[in-house]
Write a protein that holds these residues in place. Structure first.
Motif, PDB file in Angstrom:
ATOM      1  N   LEU A 299       0.829  -1.199   0.000  1.00  9.86           N
ATOM      2  CA  LEU A 299       0.000   0.000   0.000  1.00  9.86           C
ATOM      3  C   LEU A 299       0.860   1.243   0.000  1.00  9.86           C
ATOM      4  O   LEU A 299       1.884   1.311   0.679  1.00  9.86           O
ATOM      5  CB  LEU A 299      -0.907   0.009   1.234  1.00  9.86           C
ATOM      6  CG  LEU A 299      -2.016  -1.046   1.274  1.00  9.86           C
ATOM      7  CD1 LEU A 299      -2.575  -1.165   2.676  1.00  9.86           C
ATOM      8  CD2 LEU A 299      -3.106  -0.704   0.289  1.00  9.86           C
TER       9      LEU A 299
ATOM     10  N   GLN B 120      -3.039  10.887   5.925  1.00  5.70           N
ATOM     11  CA  GLN B 120      -2.602  10.029   4.835  1.00  5.70           C
ATOM     12  C   GLN B 120      -3.792   9.490   4.059  1.00  5.70           C
ATOM     13  O   GLN B 120      -4.778   9.059   4.648  1.00  5.70           O
ATOM     14  CB  GLN B 120      -1.793   8.854   5.378  1.00  5.70           C
ATOM     15  CG  GLN B 120      -0.415   9.227   5.869  1.00  5.70           C
ATOM     16  CD  GLN B 120       0.420   8.012   6.184  1.00  5.70           C
ATOM     17  OE1 GLN B 120       0.018   7.158   6.948  1.00  5.70           O
ATOM     18  NE2 GLN B 120       1.598   7.922   5.594  1.00  5.70           N
TER      19      GLN B 120
ATOM     20  N   PHE C 133      -4.771   6.622   1.257  1.00  7.41           N
ATOM     21  CA  PHE C 133      -4.202   5.376   0.759  1.00  7.41           C
ATOM     22  C   PHE C 133      -4.679   5.040  -0.647  1.00  7.41           C
ATOM     23  O   PHE C 133      -5.825   5.309  -1.013  1.00  7.41           O
ATOM     24  CB  PHE C 133      -4.572   4.222   1.689  1.00  7.41           C
ATOM     25  CG  PHE C 133      -3.763   4.186   2.952  1.00  7.41           C
ATOM     26  CD1 PHE C 133      -4.070   5.003   4.021  1.00  7.41           C
ATOM     27  CD2 PHE C 133      -2.674   3.313   3.066  1.00  7.41           C
ATOM     28  CE1 PHE C 133      -3.316   4.971   5.191  1.00  7.41           C
ATOM     29  CE2 PHE C 133      -1.920   3.274   4.231  1.00  7.41           C
ATOM     30  CZ  PHE C 133      -2.245   4.102   5.289  1.00  7.41           C
ATOM     31  N   GLY C 134      -3.793   4.423  -1.391  1.00  8.82           N
ATOM     32  CA  GLY C 134      -4.160   3.850  -2.671  1.00  8.82           C
ATOM     33  C   GLY C 134      -4.750   2.467  -2.496  1.00  8.82           C
ATOM     34  O   GLY C 134      -4.785   1.944  -1.378  1.00  8.82           O
ATOM     35  N   PRO C 135      -5.196   1.827  -3.591  1.00  9.34           N
ATOM     36  CA  PRO C 135      -5.833   0.513  -3.504  1.00  9.34           C
ATOM     37  C   PRO C 135      -4.842  -0.620  -3.296  1.00  9.34           C
ATOM     38  O   PRO C 135      -5.238  -1.731  -2.947  1.00  9.34           O
ATOM     39  CB  PRO C 135      -6.530   0.372  -4.855  1.00  9.34           C
ATOM     40  CG  PRO C 135      -5.709   1.218  -5.768  1.00  9.34           C
ATOM     41  CD  PRO C 135      -5.222   2.368  -4.946  1.00  9.34           C
TER      42      PRO C 135
ATOM     43  N   TYR D  85      -9.024   3.353  10.799  1.00 14.39           N
ATOM     44  CA  TYR D  85      -9.171   3.176   9.357  1.00 14.39           C
ATOM     45  C   TYR D  85     -10.061   1.972   9.100  1.00 14.39           C
ATOM     46  O   TYR D  85     -10.122   1.037   9.897  1.00 14.39           O
ATOM     47  CB  TYR D  85      -7.817   2.904   8.693  1.00 14.39           C
ATOM     48  CG  TYR D  85      -6.891   4.091   8.600  1.00 14.39           C
ATOM     49  CD1 TYR D  85      -6.011   4.399   9.634  1.00 14.39           C
ATOM     50  CD2 TYR D  85      -6.871   4.883   7.457  1.00 14.39           C
ATOM     51  CE1 TYR D  85      -5.148   5.469   9.535  1.00 14.39           C
ATOM     52  CE2 TYR D  85      -6.005   5.967   7.351  1.00 14.39           C
ATOM     53  CZ  TYR D  85      -5.149   6.250   8.397  1.00 14.39           C
ATOM     54  OH  TYR D  85      -4.292   7.313   8.289  1.00 14.39           O
TER      55      TYR D  85
ATOM     56  N   GLY E 134     -10.047  -6.030  -0.930  1.00 16.52           N
ATOM     57  CA  GLY E 134      -9.421  -5.591  -2.171  1.00 16.52           C
ATOM     58  C   GLY E 134      -9.209  -4.104  -2.284  1.00 16.52           C
ATOM     59  O   GLY E 134      -8.826  -3.614  -3.359  1.00 16.52           O
ATOM     60  N   GLN E 135      -9.427  -3.393  -1.208  1.00 17.99           N
ATOM     61  CA  GLN E 135      -9.310  -1.938  -1.239  1.00 17.99           C
ATOM     62  C   GLN E 135      -8.198  -1.451  -0.329  1.00 17.99           C
ATOM     63  O   GLN E 135      -7.694  -2.188   0.522  1.00 17.99           O
ATOM     64  CB  GLN E 135     -10.627  -1.293  -0.811  1.00 17.99           C
ATOM     65  CG  GLN E 135     -11.818  -1.686  -1.658  1.00 17.99           C
ATOM     66  CD  GLN E 135     -11.679  -1.223  -3.083  1.00 17.99           C
ATOM     67  OE1 GLN E 135     -11.328  -0.075  -3.353  1.00 17.99           O
ATOM     68  NE2 GLN E 135     -11.945  -2.114  -4.024  1.00 17.99           N
ATOM     69  N   GLY E 136      -7.854  -0.177  -0.512  1.00 19.50           N
ATOM     70  CA  GLY E 136      -6.915   0.446   0.413  1.00 19.50           C
ATOM     71  C   GLY E 136      -7.628   0.837   1.693  1.00 19.50           C
ATOM     72  O   GLY E 136      -8.755   0.431   1.948  1.00 19.50           O
ATOM     73  N   LEU E 137      -6.959   1.635   2.504  1.00 23.12           N
ATOM     74  CA  LEU E 137      -7.519   2.049   3.778  1.00 23.12           C
ATOM     75  C   LEU E 137      -8.186   3.414   3.658  1.00 23.12           C
ATOM     76  O   LEU E 137      -7.682   4.304   2.974  1.00 23.12           O
ATOM     77  CB  LEU E 137      -6.409   2.127   4.837  1.00 23.12           C
ATOM     78  CG  LEU E 137      -6.014   0.830   5.518  1.00 23.12           C
ATOM     79  CD1 LEU E 137      -5.274  -0.075   4.560  1.00 23.12           C
ATOM     80  CD2 LEU E 137      -5.160   1.115   6.740  1.00 23.12           C
ATOM     81  N   GLN E 138      -9.300   3.547   4.348  1.00 21.38           N
ATOM     82  CA  GLN E 138     -10.002   4.825   4.376  1.00 21.38           C
ATOM     83  C   GLN E 138     -10.057   5.305   5.817  1.00 21.38           C
ATOM     84  O   GLN E 138     -10.411   4.543   6.721  1.00 21.38           O
ATOM     85  CB  GLN E 138     -11.417   4.680   3.821  1.00 21.38           C
ATOM     86  CG  GLN E 138     -12.203   5.985   3.808  1.00 21.38           C
ATOM     87  CD  GLN E 138     -13.621   5.813   3.310  1.00 21.38           C
ATOM     88  OE1 GLN E 138     -14.190   4.727   3.348  1.00 21.38           O
ATOM     89  NE2 GLN E 138     -14.204   6.893   2.832  1.00 21.38           N
TER      90      GLN E 138
END
Lengths: 116, 112
Positions: free
Chosen positions: A90, A105, A107-109, B36, B41-45
Protein backbone atom coordinates in the motif's frame (compact mmCIF):
# COMPACT_ATOMS: atom_id res chain seq x y z
CA UNK A 1 -9.22 15.54 -7.51
CA UNK A 2 -7.89 12.10 -8.37
CA UNK A 3 -6.91 9.80 -5.52
CA UNK A 4 -3.73 7.86 -4.98
CA UNK A 5 -3.06 5.48 -7.82
CA UNK A 6 -0.86 2.41 -7.76
CA UNK A 7 0.34 0.35 -10.66
CA UNK A 8 0.20 -2.44 -11.36
CA UNK A 9 -2.70 -3.69 -9.26
CA UNK A 10 -1.62 -7.31 -9.47
CA UNK A 11 1.76 -8.87 -10.09
CA UNK A 12 3.13 -12.40 -10.14
CA UNK A 13 6.85 -13.00 -9.91
CA UNK A 14 9.15 -15.90 -9.13
CA UNK A 15 11.75 -16.18 -6.41
CA UNK A 16 14.96 -14.36 -7.15
CA UNK A 17 13.40 -11.84 -9.51
CA UNK A 18 13.07 -8.17 -8.77
CA UNK A 19 9.99 -5.99 -8.94
CA UNK A 20 9.18 -2.28 -9.16
CA UNK A 21 5.90 -0.85 -7.93
CA UNK A 22 4.68 2.63 -8.71
CA UNK A 23 2.64 5.13 -6.74
CA UNK A 24 1.22 8.45 -7.91
CA UNK A 25 0.14 10.63 -5.01
CA UNK A 26 -2.75 13.05 -4.88
CA UNK A 27 -1.90 16.24 -6.75
CA UNK A 28 -0.09 18.63 -4.43
CA UNK A 29 0.93 15.98 -1.93
CA UNK A 30 4.65 15.80 -1.31
CA UNK A 31 4.91 12.81 1.01
CA UNK A 32 4.58 9.20 -0.03
CA UNK A 33 4.70 6.33 2.43
CA UNK A 34 4.82 2.63 1.66
CA UNK A 35 3.36 -0.19 3.75
CA UNK A 36 3.42 -3.95 3.46
CA UNK A 37 0.29 -5.85 4.48
CA UNK A 38 0.37 -9.60 5.11
CA UNK A 39 -2.00 -11.89 7.02
CA UNK A 40 0.75 -12.83 9.46
CA UNK A 41 2.46 -9.51 10.12
CA UNK A 42 -0.37 -7.09 9.43
CA UNK A 43 0.39 -3.60 8.22
CA UNK A 44 4.03 -2.67 8.48
CA UNK A 45 5.67 0.61 7.59
CA UNK A 46 8.36 0.37 4.92
CA UNK A 47 9.52 3.93 4.31
CA UNK A 48 8.44 7.48 3.68
CA UNK A 49 9.67 9.90 1.05
CA UNK A 50 9.26 13.65 1.15
CA UNK A 51 10.65 16.03 -1.43
CA UNK A 52 12.67 13.23 -3.03
CA UNK A 53 14.37 12.30 0.26
CA UNK A 54 13.77 9.25 2.42
CA UNK A 55 12.65 10.63 5.77
CA UNK A 56 11.72 7.51 7.69
CA UNK A 57 12.41 3.83 7.33
CA UNK A 58 10.90 0.74 8.86
CA UNK A 59 12.61 -2.52 9.79
CA UNK A 60 12.95 -4.16 6.41
CA UNK A 61 16.06 -5.59 4.76
CA UNK A 62 18.04 -3.67 2.20
CA UNK A 63 16.32 -5.61 -0.60
CA UNK A 64 13.49 -3.14 -0.16
CA UNK A 65 14.27 0.27 -1.55
CA UNK A 66 12.44 3.22 -2.94
CA UNK A 67 12.77 6.59 -4.51
CA UNK A 68 10.72 9.65 -5.21
CA UNK A 69 10.77 11.83 -8.27
CA UNK A 70 10.47 15.57 -8.56
CA UNK A 71 6.76 15.25 -9.38
CA UNK A 72 6.32 13.33 -6.07
CA UNK A 73 5.62 10.04 -7.79
CA UNK A 74 7.32 7.21 -5.98
CA UNK A 75 8.60 3.79 -6.87
CA UNK A 76 9.36 0.89 -4.59
CA UNK A 77 11.76 -1.83 -5.60
CA UNK A 78 12.23 -5.28 -4.13
CA UNK A 79 15.23 -7.26 -5.30
CA UNK A 80 15.87 -10.99 -5.00
CA UNK A 81 12.26 -11.76 -4.22
CA UNK A 82 11.44 -14.31 -1.54
CA UNK A 83 8.21 -16.21 -1.00
CA UNK A 84 7.60 -14.17 2.13
CA UNK A 85 7.47 -10.99 0.10
CA UNK A 86 4.04 -11.97 -1.16
CA UNK A 87 1.82 -9.22 0.19
CA UNK A 88 -0.40 -6.28 -0.54
CA UNK A 89 1.79 -3.19 -0.87
CA UNK A 90 0.00 0.00 0.00
CA UNK A 91 1.06 3.49 -0.80
CA UNK A 92 -0.23 6.55 1.04
CA UNK A 93 0.24 10.22 0.30
CA UNK A 94 -0.02 13.30 2.45
CA UNK A 95 0.66 16.99 1.98
CA UNK A 96 3.45 17.12 4.53
CA UNK A 97 5.29 14.49 6.47
CA UNK A 98 2.86 11.75 7.46
CA UNK A 99 0.92 11.93 10.66
CA UNK A 100 0.56 14.88 12.95
CA UNK A 101 -2.34 17.25 13.09
CA UNK A 102 -2.60 18.30 9.50
CA UNK A 103 -1.09 15.61 7.38
CA UNK A 104 -3.70 12.95 6.95
CA UNK A 105 -2.60 10.03 4.83
CA UNK A 106 -4.70 8.94 1.86
CA UNK A 107 -4.20 5.38 0.76
CA UNK A 108 -4.16 3.85 -2.67
CA UNK A 109 -5.83 0.51 -3.50
CA UNK A 110 -2.55 -1.36 -3.28
CA UNK A 111 -0.53 -3.69 -5.45
CA UNK A 112 -1.03 -7.39 -4.79
CA UNK A 113 2.34 -9.12 -5.26
CA UNK A 114 2.50 -12.89 -5.44
CA UNK A 115 5.89 -14.57 -5.39
CA UNK A 116 5.98 -18.16 -6.65
CA UNK B 1 8.17 1.45 21.98
CA UNK B 2 4.82 2.48 20.65
CA UNK B 3 2.29 -0.26 20.01
CA UNK B 4 -1.36 -0.73 19.25
CA UNK B 5 -3.44 -3.69 20.38
CA UNK B 6 -6.74 -4.73 18.95
CA UNK B 7 -7.77 -7.69 21.12
CA UNK B 8 -10.65 -8.86 18.94
CA UNK B 9 -9.63 -10.60 15.72
CA UNK B 10 -13.17 -11.15 14.46
CA UNK B 11 -16.53 -9.80 15.62
CA UNK B 12 -19.98 -10.64 14.30
CA UNK B 13 -22.95 -8.41 15.06
CA UNK B 14 -26.51 -8.36 13.79
CA UNK B 15 -27.59 -5.66 11.40
CA UNK B 16 -29.05 -2.78 13.38
CA UNK B 17 -27.18 -3.70 16.55
CA UNK B 18 -24.64 -1.48 18.22
CA UNK B 19 -20.92 -1.98 17.72
CA UNK B 20 -17.82 -1.35 19.77
CA UNK B 21 -14.33 -2.24 18.54
CA UNK B 22 -11.56 -2.12 21.09
CA UNK B 23 -8.18 -0.49 20.74
CA UNK B 24 -5.43 -0.04 23.31
CA UNK B 25 -2.22 1.83 22.69
CA UNK B 26 1.12 2.16 24.33
CA UNK B 27 2.72 5.57 23.95
CA UNK B 28 4.53 7.90 26.29
CA UNK B 29 2.93 11.18 25.36
CA UNK B 30 -0.53 12.10 24.13
CA UNK B 31 -0.75 10.25 20.87
CA UNK B 32 -2.37 10.99 17.58
CA UNK B 33 -4.88 8.17 17.11
CA UNK B 34 -6.70 6.97 14.04
CA UNK B 35 -9.28 4.45 12.93
CA UNK B 36 -9.17 3.18 9.36
CA UNK B 37 -11.48 0.82 7.50
CA UNK B 38 -10.46 -1.53 4.71
CA UNK B 39 -12.97 -3.24 2.45
CA UNK B 40 -11.88 -6.38 0.59
CA UNK B 41 -9.42 -5.59 -2.17
CA UNK B 42 -9.31 -1.94 -1.24
CA UNK B 43 -6.91 0.45 0.41
CA UNK B 44 -7.52 2.05 3.78
CA UNK B 45 -10.00 4.83 4.38
CA UNK B 46 -9.73 7.13 7.38
CA UNK B 47 -12.83 6.97 9.59
CA UNK B 48 -11.76 9.43 12.26
CA UNK B 49 -8.78 10.82 14.12
CA UNK B 50 -7.93 12.23 17.53
CA UNK B 51 -5.26 14.82 18.06
CA UNK B 52 -6.34 16.78 21.14
CA UNK B 53 -9.32 18.43 22.77
CA UNK B 54 -12.70 16.78 23.02
CA UNK B 55 -12.19 13.12 23.80
CA UNK B 56 -15.26 12.03 21.84
CA UNK B 57 -14.51 12.19 18.14
CA UNK B 58 -17.07 11.98 15.37
CA UNK B 59 -16.14 10.39 12.09
CA UNK B 60 -17.62 9.45 8.77
CA UNK B 61 -20.31 6.81 8.17
CA UNK B 62 -21.82 7.37 11.63
CA UNK B 63 -18.77 6.18 13.57
CA UNK B 64 -17.40 7.76 16.71
CA UNK B 65 -14.52 6.99 19.05
CA UNK B 66 -13.68 7.96 22.59
CA UNK B 67 -10.16 8.63 23.82
CA UNK B 68 -9.63 7.51 27.41
CA UNK B 69 -6.19 8.41 28.65
CA UNK B 70 -6.58 6.54 31.95
CA UNK B 71 -7.28 3.32 30.09
CA UNK B 72 -4.98 3.98 27.11
CA UNK B 73 -7.93 3.17 24.91
CA UNK B 74 -9.51 4.54 21.77
CA UNK B 75 -12.57 2.39 21.13
CA UNK B 76 -14.64 2.75 17.98
CA UNK B 77 -18.43 2.75 18.25
CA UNK B 78 -21.47 2.84 16.03
CA UNK B 79 -25.03 2.83 17.38
CA UNK B 80 -26.55 0.79 14.55
CA UNK B 81 -24.52 -1.17 12.01
CA UNK B 82 -25.43 -1.68 8.39
CA UNK B 83 -24.51 -4.64 6.19
CA UNK B 84 -22.16 -2.33 4.28
CA UNK B 85 -20.06 -1.88 7.43
CA UNK B 86 -18.65 -5.37 7.03
CA UNK B 87 -14.92 -4.80 6.58
CA UNK B 88 -11.65 -4.85 8.48
CA UNK B 89 -10.98 -2.06 10.93
CA UNK B 90 -7.57 -0.85 11.96
CA UNK B 91 -6.62 1.32 14.89
CA UNK B 92 -3.37 3.26 14.46
CA UNK B 93 -1.10 5.59 16.37
CA UNK B 94 1.22 8.22 15.02
CA UNK B 95 4.55 7.65 16.65
CA UNK B 96 6.98 10.45 17.38
CA UNK B 97 8.96 9.47 14.31
CA UNK B 98 6.04 10.27 12.04
CA UNK B 99 5.47 6.60 11.38
CA UNK B 100 1.97 5.25 11.57
CA UNK B 101 1.82 2.08 13.64
CA UNK B 102 -1.21 -0.07 12.98
CA UNK B 103 -2.96 -2.62 15.13
CA UNK B 104 -3.52 -6.11 13.80
CA UNK B 105 -7.06 -5.31 12.76
CA UNK B 106 -10.56 -6.50 13.64
CA UNK B 107 -12.66 -8.16 10.99
CA UNK B 108 -16.32 -7.20 11.29
CA UNK B 109 -19.04 -9.47 9.94
CA UNK B 110 -22.70 -8.50 9.86
CA UNK B 111 -25.41 -11.03 10.55
CA UNK B 112 -28.57 -10.37 8.50
Amino acid sequence: KAGVTQTPRYLIKTRGQQVTLSCSPISGHRSVSWYQQTPGQGLQFLFEYFSETQRNKGNFPGRFSGRQFSNSRSEMNVSTLELGDSALYLCASSYGLAGGSYNEQFFGPGTRLTVL
Amino acid sequence: AQSVTQPDIHITVSEGASLELRCNYSYGATPYLFWYVQSPGQGLQLLLKYFSGDTLVQGIKGFEAEFKRSQSSFNLRKPSVHWSDAAEYFCAVDSSASKIIFGSGTRLSIRP
